[in-house]
Design a protein around this motif. Structure first.
Motif, PDB file in Angstrom:
ATOM      1  N   LEU A 110       0.831  -1.206   0.000  1.00  0.00           N
ATOM      2  CA  LEU A 110       0.000   0.000   0.000  1.00  0.00           C
ATOM      3  C   LEU A 110       0.865   1.255   0.000  1.00  0.00           C
ATOM      4  CD1 LEU A 110      -2.962  -0.769   2.434  1.00  0.00           C
ATOM      5  CD2 LEU A 110      -3.139  -0.106   0.035  1.00  0.00           C
ATOM      6  N   LEU A 111       1.903   1.249   0.838  1.00  0.00           N
ATOM      7  CA  LEU A 111       2.800   2.411   0.878  1.00  0.00           C
ATOM      8  C   LEU A 111       3.500   2.615  -0.453  1.00  0.00           C
ATOM      9  CD1 LEU A 111       4.400   2.196   4.440  1.00  0.00           C
ATOM     10  CD2 LEU A 111       3.093   4.117   3.493  1.00  0.00           C
ATOM     11  N   LEU A 112       3.939   1.517  -1.086  1.00  0.00           N
ATOM     12  CA  LEU A 112       4.567   1.622  -2.401  1.00  0.00           C
ATOM     13  C   LEU A 112       3.596   2.205  -3.412  1.00  0.00           C
ATOM     14  CD1 LEU A 112       6.765   1.053  -4.520  1.00  0.00           C
ATOM     15  CD2 LEU A 112       5.847  -1.284  -4.703  1.00  0.00           C
ATOM     16  N   ALA A 113       2.356   1.701  -3.405  1.00  0.00           N
ATOM     17  CA  ALA A 113       1.346   2.189  -4.334  1.00  0.00           C
ATOM     18  C   ALA A 113       1.069   3.665  -4.120  1.00  0.00           C
ATOM     19  CB  ALA A 113       0.061   1.381  -4.176  1.00  0.00           C
ATOM     20  N   LEU A 114       0.873   4.061  -2.860  1.00  0.00           N
ATOM     21  CA  LEU A 114       0.570   5.465  -2.556  1.00  0.00           C
ATOM     22  C   LEU A 114       1.751   6.367  -2.869  1.00  0.00           C
ATOM     23  CD1 LEU A 114      -1.338   4.944   0.812  1.00  0.00           C
ATOM     24  CD2 LEU A 114      -2.326   5.529  -1.410  1.00  0.00           C
ATOM     25  N   ASN A 115       2.957   5.886  -2.612  1.00  0.00           N
ATOM     26  CA  ASN A 115       4.156   6.664  -2.917  1.00  0.00           C
ATOM     27  C   ASN A 115       4.284   6.861  -4.422  1.00  0.00           C
ATOM     28  OD1 ASN A 115       6.807   7.854  -2.069  1.00  0.00           O
ATOM     29  ND2 ASN A 115       7.559   6.230  -3.405  1.00  0.00           N
ATOM     30  N   THR A 116       4.027   5.802  -5.201  1.00  0.00           N
ATOM     31  CA  THR A 116       4.091   5.898  -6.658  1.00  0.00           C
ATOM     32  C   THR A 116       3.079   6.908  -7.182  1.00  0.00           C
ATOM     33  OG1 THR A 116       4.811   3.596  -6.836  1.00  0.00           O
ATOM     34  CG2 THR A 116       3.867   4.583  -8.807  1.00  0.00           C
ATOM     35  N   ILE A 117       1.867   6.824  -6.670  1.00  0.00           N
ATOM     36  CA  ILE A 117       0.802   7.727  -7.110  1.00  0.00           C
ATOM     37  C   ILE A 117       1.094   9.165  -6.688  1.00  0.00           C
ATOM     38  CG2 ILE A 117      -1.625   8.307  -6.741  1.00  0.00           C
ATOM     39  CD1 ILE A 117      -2.031   5.173  -6.490  1.00  0.00           C
ATOM     40  N   ALA A 118       1.545   9.346  -5.434  1.00  0.00           N
ATOM     41  CA  ALA A 118       1.852  10.697  -4.953  1.00  0.00           C
ATOM     42  C   ALA A 118       2.995  11.323  -5.728  1.00  0.00           C
ATOM     43  CB  ALA A 118       2.195  10.644  -3.459  1.00  0.00           C
ATOM     44  N   SER A 119       3.874  10.475  -6.288  1.00  0.00           N
ATOM     45  CA  SER A 119       5.002  10.972  -7.074  1.00  0.00           C
ATOM     46  C   SER A 119       4.621  11.237  -8.533  1.00  0.00           C
ATOM     47  CB  SER A 119       6.149   9.959  -7.038  1.00  0.00           C
ATOM     48  OG  SER A 119       6.586   9.748  -5.715  1.00  0.00           O
ATOM     49  N   GLY A 120       3.344  11.019  -8.860  1.00  0.00           N
ATOM     50  CA  GLY A 120       2.905  11.268 -10.221  1.00  0.00           C
ATOM     51  C   GLY A 120       2.929  10.047 -11.112  1.00  0.00           C
ATOM     52  N   GLY A 121       3.188   8.862 -10.527  1.00  0.00           N
ATOM     53  CA  GLY A 121       3.267   7.654 -11.330  1.00  0.00           C
ATOM     54  C   GLY A 121       1.944   6.924 -11.427  1.00  0.00           C
ATOM     55  N   ILE A 122       2.003   5.753 -12.071  1.00  0.00           N
ATOM     56  CA  ILE A 122       0.844   4.887 -12.241  1.00  0.00           C
ATOM     57  C   ILE A 122       1.112   3.613 -11.453  1.00  0.00           C
ATOM     58  CG2 ILE A 122      -0.571   3.615 -13.915  1.00  0.00           C
ATOM     59  CD1 ILE A 122       0.671   5.543 -16.048  1.00  0.00           C
ATOM     60  N   TYR A 123       0.109   3.144 -10.708  1.00  0.00           N
ATOM     61  CA  TYR A 123       0.307   1.904  -9.963  1.00  0.00           C
ATOM     62  C   TYR A 123      -0.737   0.874 -10.378  1.00  0.00           C
ATOM     63  CZ  TYR A 123       1.058  -1.607  -6.472  1.00  0.00           C
ATOM     64  OH  TYR A 123       1.324  -2.807  -5.878  1.00  0.00           O
ATOM     65  N   LEU A 124      -0.263  -0.272 -10.836  1.00  0.00           N
ATOM     66  CA  LEU A 124      -1.114  -1.413 -11.148  1.00  0.00           C
ATOM     67  C   LEU A 124      -0.511  -2.651 -10.495  1.00  0.00           C
ATOM     68  CD1 LEU A 124      -1.810  -0.819 -14.962  1.00  0.00           C
ATOM     69  CD2 LEU A 124      -3.336  -0.339 -13.041  1.00  0.00           C
ATOM     70  N   PRO A 125      -1.329  -3.652 -10.164  1.00  0.00           N
ATOM     71  CA  PRO A 125      -0.789  -4.872  -9.548  1.00  0.00           C
ATOM     72  C   PRO A 125       0.335  -5.471 -10.374  1.00  0.00           C
ATOM     73  CG  PRO A 125      -3.177  -4.869  -9.446  1.00  0.00           C
ATOM     74  CD  PRO A 125      -2.797  -3.703 -10.308  1.00  0.00           C
ATOM     75  N   ALA A 126       1.389  -5.890  -9.696  1.00  0.00           N
ATOM     76  CA  ALA A 126       2.565  -6.418 -10.384  1.00  0.00           C
ATOM     77  C   ALA A 126       2.241  -7.618 -11.262  1.00  0.00           C
ATOM     78  CB  ALA A 126       3.635  -6.805  -9.358  1.00  0.00           C
ATOM     79  N   THR A 127       1.241  -8.399 -10.868  1.00  0.00           N
ATOM     80  CA  THR A 127       0.892  -9.590 -11.644  1.00  0.00           C
ATOM     81  C   THR A 127       0.363  -9.248 -13.026  1.00  0.00           C
ATOM     82  OG1 THR A 127      -1.300  -9.561 -10.589  1.00  0.00           O
ATOM     83  CG2 THR A 127       0.377 -11.005  -9.629  1.00  0.00           C
ATOM     84  N   LEU A 128      -0.072  -8.000 -13.214  1.00  0.00           N
ATOM     85  CA  LEU A 128      -0.605  -7.593 -14.518  1.00  0.00           C
ATOM     86  C   LEU A 128       0.435  -6.912 -15.381  1.00  0.00           C
ATOM     87  CD1 LEU A 128      -4.022  -6.098 -13.383  1.00  0.00           C
ATOM     88  CD2 LEU A 128      -3.559  -8.395 -14.245  1.00  0.00           C
TER      89      LEU A 128
END
Length: 216
Positions: A110-128
């Protein structure tokens, strides 16, 4: 950055607010227990990012995303869900989401996802996101700050159009934002899809997520 969390589970939305506070990006987080309440808060103060629970009573899912986009077209929408099927993720992206977070993710994820999004990135499940990523020249960040760094064959204007796609904006809004015609947007999209070797906006989002590019 202003963030709005819309989720009908009070413990989960409060937990997300605490996690966002830990990131240290100067994030101002509001919470809402329904899409209807969230829309009221967006009318009072537009958000830069909306974290939206997909399954809620009342307005939810795709209908909620449409309502949010009509009210605040510039907001990046990220879907939250206890369901994490590939079909649902694709549906969310098809409807303009720029990220998807499974609710049963570990706190670190969750922290990785939120950090990615807060940094302007896109977060999708790694399995996809299986598949080859482009190599990055030595000395450069593995998270390019601009799309044109990740895809140097694109012009700056094509990069602008791609960034708008990744924010979930429809063609008419892209045309208005960039002061170009709808036909010009379509022409840029044709080039972008060819350069990224994709057939649709959704596939473009997946490629950019795999490349680790940032929208902002």
């Amino acid at each position: 950055m202003n963030v709005l969390v819309i989720d009908d589970h009070s413990l989960f939305r409060e937990g997300l607010r605490l996690l966002l506070a830990e990131l240290g990006f100067g994030i101002d987080t509001q919470i809402a227990g329904s899409c209807e309440e969230g829309l009221e808060k967006l009318r009072a103060r537009p958000a830069d990012v909306v974290l939206l629970d997909w399954h809620m009573e009342g307005l939810s899912g795709a209908d909620a995303m449409v309502a949010i986009r009509e009210l605040v077209p510039q907001a990046r929408q990220i879907v939250l869900s206890g369901e994490k099927s590939a079909a649902l993720v694709r549906t969310a992206i098809d409807n303009g989401a720029v990220g998807f977070i499974a609710k049963d993710s570990e706190p670190e994820t969750l922290l990785l996802a939120l950090n990615t999004i807060a940094s302007g990135g896109i977060y999708l499940p790694a399995t996809l996101l299986s598949g080859p990523a482009r190599t990055t020249p030595a000395g450069e960040s593995h998270l390019p700050s601009e799309l044109t760094h990740a895809f140097p064959e694109l012009t700056q204007r094509q990069g602008d159009v791609l960034a708008a796609i990744l924010r979930g904006l429809p063609n008419k809004v892209i045309a208005r934002e960039l002061n170009i015609s709808d036909q010009t947007v379509k022409s840029h999209l044709s080039v972008i899809f060819r350069q990224l070797n994709v057939q649709s906006r959704t596939e473009a989002v997946y490629v950019c997520a795999r490349q680790g590019v940032r929208i902002a």
